[in-house]
Design a protein around this motif. Sequence first.
Motif, short mmCIF file in Angstrom:
data_model
loop_
_atom_site.label_atom_id
_atom_site.label_comp_id
_atom_site.label_asym_id
_atom_site.label_seq_id
_atom_site.Cartn_x
_atom_site.Cartn_y
_atom_site.Cartn_z
N GLY A 1 2.26 -4.99 4.13
CA GLY A 1 3.08 -4.05 4.89
C GLY A 1 4.24 -4.78 5.54
O GLY A 1 4.10 -5.92 5.96
N ARG A 2 5.38 -4.13 5.60
CA ARG A 2 6.53 -4.78 6.21
C ARG A 2 6.57 -4.55 7.71
O ARG A 2 7.08 -5.37 8.45
CB ARG A 2 7.83 -4.24 5.58
CG ARG A 2 8.00 -4.66 4.17
CD ARG A 2 9.08 -3.87 3.50
NE ARG A 2 10.41 -4.35 3.82
CZ ARG A 2 10.98 -5.36 3.22
NH1 ARG A 2 10.36 -6.03 2.29
NH2 ARG A 2 12.20 -5.72 3.55
N MET B 1 -2.03 7.18 7.40
CA MET B 1 -1.14 6.13 7.89
C MET B 1 -1.26 4.86 7.06
O MET B 1 -0.80 3.80 7.46
CB MET B 1 -1.38 5.85 9.36
CG MET B 1 -2.78 5.46 9.72
SD MET B 1 -2.89 5.26 11.50
CE MET B 1 -4.46 4.46 11.65
N ARG C 1 0.85 -1.19 0.00
CA ARG C 1 0.00 0.00 0.00
C ARG C 1 0.88 1.24 0.00
O ARG C 1 1.48 1.59 0.99
CB ARG C 1 -0.90 0.02 1.23
CG ARG C 1 -2.03 -0.96 1.18
CD ARG C 1 -2.93 -0.81 2.37
NE ARG C 1 -2.21 -1.05 3.61
CZ ARG C 1 -1.97 -2.25 4.11
NH1 ARG C 1 -2.40 -3.33 3.48
NH2 ARG C 1 -1.31 -2.40 5.24
N HIS D 1 3.85 -2.19 9.57
CA HIS D 1 2.46 -2.09 10.02
C HIS D 1 1.60 -2.87 9.04
O HIS D 1 1.47 -2.48 7.89
CB HIS D 1 2.03 -0.64 10.11
CG HIS D 1 2.70 0.08 11.24
ND1 HIS D 1 2.62 -0.38 12.53
CD2 HIS D 1 3.46 1.18 11.29
CE1 HIS D 1 3.30 0.42 13.32
NE2 HIS D 1 3.84 1.37 12.58
N HIS D 2 1.02 -3.96 9.52
CA HIS D 2 0.39 -4.90 8.59
C HIS D 2 -1.07 -4.58 8.31
O HIS D 2 -1.56 -4.86 7.23
CB HIS D 2 0.52 -6.31 9.13
CG HIS D 2 1.90 -6.63 9.59
ND1 HIS D 2 2.97 -6.58 8.73
CD2 HIS D 2 2.40 -6.95 10.80
CE1 HIS D 2 4.06 -6.87 9.40
NE2 HIS D 2 3.75 -7.10 10.66
N ASN D 3 -1.80 -4.02 9.28
CA ASN D 3 -3.23 -3.74 9.13
C ASN D 3 -3.97 -4.96 8.61
O ASN D 3 -4.78 -4.87 7.71
CB ASN D 3 -3.46 -2.56 8.16
CG ASN D 3 -2.67 -1.35 8.56
OD1 ASN D 3 -2.77 -0.90 9.68
ND2 ASN D 3 -1.86 -0.85 7.66
N ARG E 1 -0.38 1.06 15.87
CA ARG E 1 0.68 2.08 15.82
C ARG E 1 1.37 2.30 17.16
O ARG E 1 2.22 3.17 17.27
CB ARG E 1 0.11 3.40 15.30
CG ARG E 1 0.31 3.60 13.82
CD ARG E 1 -0.64 2.80 13.03
NE ARG E 1 -0.36 2.85 11.60
CZ ARG E 1 -0.92 2.07 10.72
NH1 ARG E 1 -1.78 1.15 11.09
NH2 ARG E 1 -0.63 2.17 9.44
N TYR F 1 -6.65 -0.23 13.93
CA TYR F 1 -5.53 0.34 13.16
C TYR F 1 -4.68 1.25 14.04
O TYR F 1 -3.47 1.27 13.92
CB TYR F 1 -6.04 1.12 11.95
CG TYR F 1 -6.84 0.28 11.00
CD1 TYR F 1 -6.33 -0.92 10.54
CD2 TYR F 1 -8.10 0.67 10.57
CE1 TYR F 1 -7.06 -1.70 9.68
CE2 TYR F 1 -8.83 -0.11 9.70
CZ TYR F 1 -8.31 -1.30 9.26
OH TYR F 1 -9.03 -2.08 8.42
N VAL F 2 -5.36 2.03 14.90
CA VAL F 2 -4.60 2.95 15.75
C VAL F 2 -3.78 2.17 16.77
O VAL F 2 -2.62 2.50 17.05
CB VAL F 2 -5.53 3.97 16.44
CG1 VAL F 2 -4.74 4.96 17.26
CG2 VAL F 2 -6.35 4.72 15.40
N PRO G 1 -9.54 6.47 10.28
CA PRO G 1 -9.30 6.51 11.74
C PRO G 1 -8.73 7.84 12.23
O PRO G 1 -8.87 8.17 13.40
CB PRO G 1 -8.28 5.39 11.96
CG PRO G 1 -8.28 4.57 10.76
CD PRO G 1 -8.73 5.44 9.64
N LYS H 1 -11.81 1.17 13.66
CA LYS H 1 -10.74 2.17 13.53
C LYS H 1 -9.68 1.97 14.60
O LYS H 1 -8.50 2.16 14.36
CB LYS H 1 -11.32 3.58 13.68
CG LYS H 1 -12.21 4.01 12.55
CD LYS H 1 -12.68 5.41 12.83
CE LYS H 1 -13.73 5.84 11.88
NZ LYS H 1 -14.22 7.18 12.21
#
Lengths: 107, 382
Positions: free
Chosen positions: B144-145, A73, A32, B147-149, B62, B58-59, A53, B55
């Motif tokens: 994602g390397r 993000m 992404r 942050h995979h989500n 982080r 995802y936060v 978010p 949501k």
Amino acid sequence: MNFGEEAILNLFRKPFTDKYPFGKKKVLDRFRGWIVYHPKKCIGCKLCEKNCPIGAVKFHKKGKIDFDMGLCMLCGQCGDVCPTQAITYSTEFENAKPKKKFTAKTG
Amino acid sequence: MHDYTMPFGPQHPSLKEPINLALELDGNYITGVKMRFGYVHRGVEKIFEGKDVQKVLYVAERVCGICSYAHSSACTRAMEGILGLEAPTRVKLLRTIVAELERLHSHILWAGFGLHEIGFQSMFMLFWRERERVLDILEAITGGRVHHNYNKLGSVRYDLPKGCEELMRKNIAELEENLPGLIKEFEKNSVVLARFKKVGKISRKDAITYGLVGPMARGSGVKSDIRKIDPYEAYDDIRFNEILEEGGDAYARAKVRLTELGESISIIKQCMSLLPPKPAEKWKWPPIKTGEGFGRVEAPRGEDFHYYEIEDNIVTRGKIRTPTLANIMILEKMLIGAEIGDTPVIVASFDPCIGCMERTMVIDKGKKNWFTESEFRRKFCD
């Protein structure tokens, strides 16, 4: 592991690292990167704005949405909820740009 | 010789994240430590408030940059408990695969850092070369390397892509070929043994008293694996060992981490063989509910605990207890009496994640620097 043997073998091996600015690494399909927005496909449902978010998406009218890429993000939720796939992700990963250009690409 | 105080950090070559230790020295030996934190406090728990459950996933990811998926899965476990969702078998197995891949990458990263602290640069490079193979698989599966989500409530974002199983088999075979040699070198190298053995000792009693978690506790022989104590995802159906070492020093903790690499590889292989052929279904919107609940998972550094209160799917309160937060209190005890030159090794043997740990700030106002919840609300929230 024998370090002497490893050192001699490494003389004849190709480098493991990439020659970055000259030979770019090919990113995989699911990567992404910078958001691509397709205004023609947009139906103005506002789901992307509601589902972001961190509030990086601002809806003005159908076909005109601001994406603040400095805040984004890249979680991918806006693309997931879009019913018409009007939001996709490019494989571009060199995203250092002047602040004025921190908007999504239009496709 | 004069007694003096030496600052260690916030910027220091052996620290990857900012933390300040004021070391009181008597000659070469440490007699007192004052710890100061708060350089990377971001107030994630406050950011959770008022956000929708999906949501928050995802936060929450982080919070940390290394064990990001662990936070995501702890959050998922808490939310799915509240909403009464149950993920299908294939989804559970996929989540387990990603979680174990993350443990692999985190432990290999630690091995690199630990060796970098003692100046063993070539082993550091060799370990990190192997880590790259793990990150390639993670990128192929999740996109994602770091942050995979990857998690959704009751599902995952993607199923395995085409050709991914081949890539996984190839890279894991390479890991299996290369890692044992590196681990063997780590175990017998005289430089490593001289720097890691008998440094930063924690007795079994102290490990229990201080409530240590993860490899820190397992290095002192205390059972603390959440995957065994309170199984989640697919860990119930999979056979693996909890690695315990009796030494209690930096070397024992390193050995726990390095032995876990082999266990993780075996878990991934078992998951791949167990995967049912039917692909995972697409994600649906979760039901709307009110309630509170918690989720805990075994992050690479230990137990990761998330607590949430939700009201009509809007989070009203979130609380996180990260593994480093549970472990950090023993740092003072370990440093006192140690040599100043051993400080980087002792700090590294924690596998500290300071960004994770910055959960609270004490505001010093006049004489009083601690507040009850009601006092805090009266003073700062209104």
